[in-house]
Design an enzyme around this catalytic site. Sequence first.
Site, mmCIF file in Angstrom:
data_model
loop_
_atom_site.group_PDB
_atom_site.id
_atom_site.type_symbol
_atom_site.label_atom_id
_atom_site.label_comp_id
_atom_site.label_asym_id
_atom_site.label_seq_id
_atom_site.Cartn_x
_atom_site.Cartn_y
_atom_site.Cartn_z
ATOM 1 N N ARG A 155 0.812 -1.237 0.000
ATOM 2 C CA ARG A 155 0.000 0.000 0.000
ATOM 3 C C ARG A 155 0.833 1.270 0.000
ATOM 4 N NH1 ARG A 155 -2.705 -3.040 3.647
ATOM 5 N NH2 ARG A 155 -4.490 -4.119 2.727
ATOM 6 N N LYS B 53 1.939 11.708 -10.463
ATOM 7 C CA LYS B 53 1.050 10.882 -11.296
ATOM 8 C C LYS B 53 1.832 9.668 -11.757
ATOM 9 C CE LYS B 53 -0.993 13.822 -14.400
ATOM 10 N NZ LYS B 53 -1.810 13.937 -15.623
ATOM 11 N N GLU C 178 7.777 20.119 -24.617
ATOM 12 C CA GLU C 178 7.127 20.342 -23.318
ATOM 13 C C GLU C 178 7.731 21.578 -22.626
ATOM 14 O OE1 GLU C 178 4.506 18.704 -22.108
ATOM 15 O OE2 GLU C 178 4.509 16.701 -23.005
ATOM 16 N N LYS D 50 6.540 23.449 -12.960
ATOM 17 C CA LYS D 50 5.749 22.245 -12.705
ATOM 18 C C LYS D 50 5.449 22.129 -11.210
ATOM 19 C CE LYS D 50 3.965 18.037 -13.438
ATOM 20 N NZ LYS D 50 3.878 16.862 -14.272
ATOM 21 N N GLU E 215 -5.227 17.751 -9.976
ATOM 22 C CA GLU E 215 -5.602 18.148 -11.320
ATOM 23 C C GLU E 215 -7.083 18.452 -11.478
ATOM 24 O OE1 GLU E 215 -3.777 15.647 -14.235
ATOM 25 O OE2 GLU E 215 -4.550 16.849 -15.887
ATOM 26 N N ARG F 236 -3.856 22.896 -12.637
ATOM 27 C CA ARG F 236 -2.968 21.926 -13.270
ATOM 28 C C ARG F 236 -3.385 21.640 -14.710
ATOM 29 N NH1 ARG F 236 -0.591 16.698 -9.935
ATOM 30 N NH2 ARG F 236 0.813 15.943 -11.524
ATOM 31 N N ASN G 287 -2.160 20.957 -19.771
ATOM 32 C CA ASN G 287 -2.681 20.229 -20.927
ATOM 33 C C ASN G 287 -2.683 21.039 -22.201
ATOM 34 O OD1 ASN G 287 -3.188 17.822 -19.543
ATOM 35 N ND2 ASN G 287 -5.035 18.709 -18.662
ATOM 36 N N HIS H 129 -2.321 19.445 -25.556
ATOM 37 C CA HIS H 129 -2.491 18.006 -25.357
ATOM 38 C C HIS H 129 -3.806 17.444 -25.894
ATOM 39 C CE1 HIS H 129 1.163 18.401 -23.118
ATOM 40 N NE2 HIS H 129 1.163 17.126 -22.767
ATOM 41 N N HIS I 105 -2.939 14.438 -27.977
ATOM 42 C CA HIS I 105 -3.363 13.073 -27.640
ATOM 43 C C HIS I 105 -4.153 12.455 -28.783
ATOM 44 C CE1 HIS I 105 -3.003 13.887 -23.043
ATOM 45 N NE2 HIS I 105 -1.940 13.255 -23.488
ATOM 46 N N HIS J 235 5.495 11.605 -27.947
ATOM 47 C CA HIS J 235 4.443 12.402 -27.304
ATOM 48 C C HIS J 235 4.664 13.910 -27.510
ATOM 49 C CE1 HIS J 235 1.717 13.895 -24.275
ATOM 50 N NE2 HIS J 235 2.742 14.472 -23.662
HETATM 51 N N1 NAD Z 1 3.530 10.848 -14.837
HETATM 52 C C1 NAD Z 1 3.401 11.947 -15.513
HETATM 53 O O1 NAD Z 1 3.033 13.010 -14.986
HETATM 54 C C2 NAD Z 1 3.761 11.935 -16.963
HETATM 55 C C3 NAD Z 1 3.872 13.128 -17.668
HETATM 56 C C4 NAD Z 1 4.257 13.075 -19.011
HETATM 57 C C5 NAD Z 1 4.528 11.862 -19.612
HETATM 58 N N2 NAD Z 1 4.397 10.718 -18.877
HETATM 59 C C6 NAD Z 1 4.723 9.413 -19.494
HETATM 60 O O2 NAD Z 1 6.094 9.408 -19.851
HETATM 61 C C7 NAD Z 1 6.295 8.463 -20.892
HETATM 62 C C8 NAD Z 1 7.261 9.039 -21.897
HETATM 63 O O3 NAD Z 1 8.481 9.290 -21.262
HETATM 64 P P1 NAD Z 1 9.826 9.589 -22.081
HETATM 65 O O4 NAD Z 1 9.519 10.547 -23.167
HETATM 66 O O5 NAD Z 1 10.846 9.897 -21.087
HETATM 67 O O6 NAD Z 1 10.098 8.225 -22.855
HETATM 68 P P2 NAD Z 1 10.885 6.896 -22.415
HETATM 69 O O7 NAD Z 1 10.855 6.693 -20.982
HETATM 70 O O8 NAD Z 1 10.353 5.813 -23.283
HETATM 71 O O9 NAD Z 1 12.374 7.237 -22.865
HETATM 72 C C9 NAD Z 1 12.691 7.391 -24.226
HETATM 73 C C10 NAD Z 1 13.865 6.503 -24.644
HETATM 74 O O10 NAD Z 1 15.078 7.068 -24.170
HETATM 75 C C11 NAD Z 1 15.828 6.093 -23.453
HETATM 76 N N3 NAD Z 1 16.624 6.824 -22.470
HETATM 77 C C12 NAD Z 1 16.234 7.270 -21.259
HETATM 78 N N4 NAD Z 1 17.209 8.011 -20.695
HETATM 79 C C13 NAD Z 1 18.235 8.018 -21.579
HETATM 80 C C14 NAD Z 1 19.519 8.628 -21.569
HETATM 81 N N5 NAD Z 1 19.917 9.410 -20.570
HETATM 82 N N6 NAD Z 1 20.319 8.413 -22.649
HETATM 83 C C15 NAD Z 1 19.900 7.659 -23.697
HETATM 84 N N7 NAD Z 1 18.700 7.089 -23.760
HETATM 85 C C16 NAD Z 1 17.871 7.260 -22.706
HETATM 86 C C17 NAD Z 1 14.772 5.206 -22.884
HETATM 87 O O11 NAD Z 1 15.293 3.973 -22.485
HETATM 88 C C18 NAD Z 1 13.811 5.112 -24.066
HETATM 89 O O12 NAD Z 1 14.293 4.214 -25.022
HETATM 90 C C19 NAD Z 1 4.921 8.143 -21.445
HETATM 91 O O13 NAD Z 1 4.564 6.846 -21.060
HETATM 92 C C20 NAD Z 1 3.999 9.142 -20.777
HETATM 93 O O14 NAD Z 1 2.710 8.626 -20.554
HETATM 94 C C21 NAD Z 1 4.032 10.735 -17.584
HETATM 95 ZN ZN ZN Z 2 2.856 15.984 -22.205
#
Ligand code: NAD
Ligand code: ZN
Length: 375
Positions: free
Chosen positions: A126, A148, A190, A232, A242, A246, A250, A253, A257, A270
Site C-alpha cells: 500500500r 502521477k 514540453e 511544474k 488536477e 494543473r 494540458n 495536449h 493526444h 508524445h
Molecule cells: N507521470 C506523468 O506526470 C507523466 C507526464 C508526461 C509523460 N508521462 C509518461 O512518460 C512516458 C514518456 O516518457 P519519455 O519521453 O521519457 O520516454 P521513455 O521513458 O520511453 O524514454 C525514451 C527513450 O530514451 C531512453 N533513455 C532514457 N534516458 C536516456 C539517456 N539518458 N540516454 C539515452 N537514452 C535514454 C529510454 O530507455 C527510451 O528508449 C509516457 O509513457 C507518458 O505517458 C508521464
Molecule cells: Zn505531455
Amino acid sequence: MSPDIPNAPPPSEVTVRASSGSYRIDIAWGAAGSLASLLDAADLPARRFVVSNSVVWRLHGALFEDVSSDEPILLPDGERFKNVGTVGRIYDALARASADRATTIVAIGGGVLGDIAGFAAATYLRGVPIAHVPTTLLAQVDSAIGGKVGVNHALGKNLIGAFHQPRLVVVDPALLGTLPRREFRAGLYEVVKYGVIASRPLFDRVAATLPALFAREPEPLSAVVTECCRIKADVVERDERETGPRRALNFGHTVGHALEAVTKYRRFRHGEAVGYGMLAASELAVSRGTLDDTDRRALAALITKMGPLPPIGDLSAAEILEATTRDKKVIAGRLHFVLPAGIGATTTATDVSQEELLHAVTSIGARGAPAPQAS
Ligand SMILES: NC(=O)c1ccc[n+]([C@@H]2O[C@H](COP(=O)([O-])OP(=O)(O)OC[C@H]3O[C@@H](n4cnc5c(N)ncnc54)[C@H](O)[C@@H]3O)[C@@H](O)[C@H]2O)c1
Ligand SMILES: [Zn+2]
C-alpha cells in the site's frame, strides 16, 4: 550538495509542498554521482531497490553502483512494456527480497520507467517511498514531478494509475548527454509548453539558446530545466489532483493526444504530437481573439526552428476530431480546451465548436473533408 565538477553551473533546489509532505527536487550538473548521499540526506529508508531499464543501465549504471547492495531491477525498454505485467516483475523482485515498508524504490530512467516504478511504489504494501532520477528531458521537466504514476491497458493509455508523490527527485541534466536528438527534441516541446503557459522569459530563452540546448551545454540546459521544474512544482502545489490550475499543463495536449491515438502511438513521440497540438490551439486562440497573431507566429517560428515534425497530411481531420471527444479532459460532456492568452498565460474554453476545431486541425496540415466527387 554541489558535486565537485569544474565549471558546473550552480545547483538549484525546488521544494514541492504536497499534501503527503514536502519533497525536494535537487537539480545539479553531475548530481547522479552523489545519489547515495542525496538519498541519505533526504532521510530515505536505507534498504534501497534500484529500478531501471536495460538501455539506461548500460549507459549510466556505473554511476549508481553504490546506491544499493541489491541487484538492480532492470525492466525491458519501451512504452509497450508499460503495463501491469511489468509492474508484476517489480512486485516479484521486492517480495522475493522480503522488502518491507522501510524500503526505498529508486527509479532511474525516462517517463515510462518512472511511471511503472511509481505505480509499483504506490501499491506495494500500500505504498513505499520512491525517489525519482529522471534521465530524459521529458521526465526531468515533467513526469518525475507531481506524483502521477500508472501504466497502460490494452484498451487505453494510462488507464491504470494512482497519485503517489516521490520523496525526492534528483535531476542531473548531464545525463541528457546520451539522449538521442529526437528524444531530446520531444522533451523540448514540453519545455516550450511551459514557456507559453507560464513564462515569456523561458520561451525567449529557449528561442535564443536553441543550438546550445541541442548541444547540451551545461549552462543554458541547466537553467531551462530548473525553470521548468519550478513551474511544474508550482502548478502541482496549487492543484495536486488536477482539478483546476494543473489543467493548464494540458495546453497542446487535446489535439496532441488525438494525433497519438489516431496513429496508434506509433508515429509521434508524445512531445511531437504536443508540438502540433500547441500550433492548433494557438490557431484556435487567434480566431477567438485570446491570442495575438504575433505571438502565434513566434510560437510557430520556434517550433519550426526546432526541427521537422513527422508528417500529418495523410491524417483525416474528422478522425482527429472524433479522437478528441474521447479525451480524458472531457468533463460532463464538455471538452476543456486550454488556450494561450499571450505567451506566458492561458485561459480555458468549454465551448469550442466542432467547426472551430476542424479549422484548427486543418490549419496544421491534417486532411480536410474530401472534395465532392465530380459526376
Ligand atoms: N507521470 C506523468 O506526470 C507523466 C507526464 C508526461 C509523460 N508521462 C509518461 O512518460 C512516458 C514518456 O516518457 P519519455 O519521453 O521519457 O520516454 P521513455 O521513458 O520511453 O524514454 C525514451 C527513450 O530514451 C531512453 N533513455 C532514457 N534516458 C536516456 C539517456 N539518458 N540516454 C539515452 N537514452 C535514454 C529510454 O530507455 C527510451 O528508449 C509516457 O509513457 C507518458 O505517458 C508521464
Ligand atoms: Zn505531455
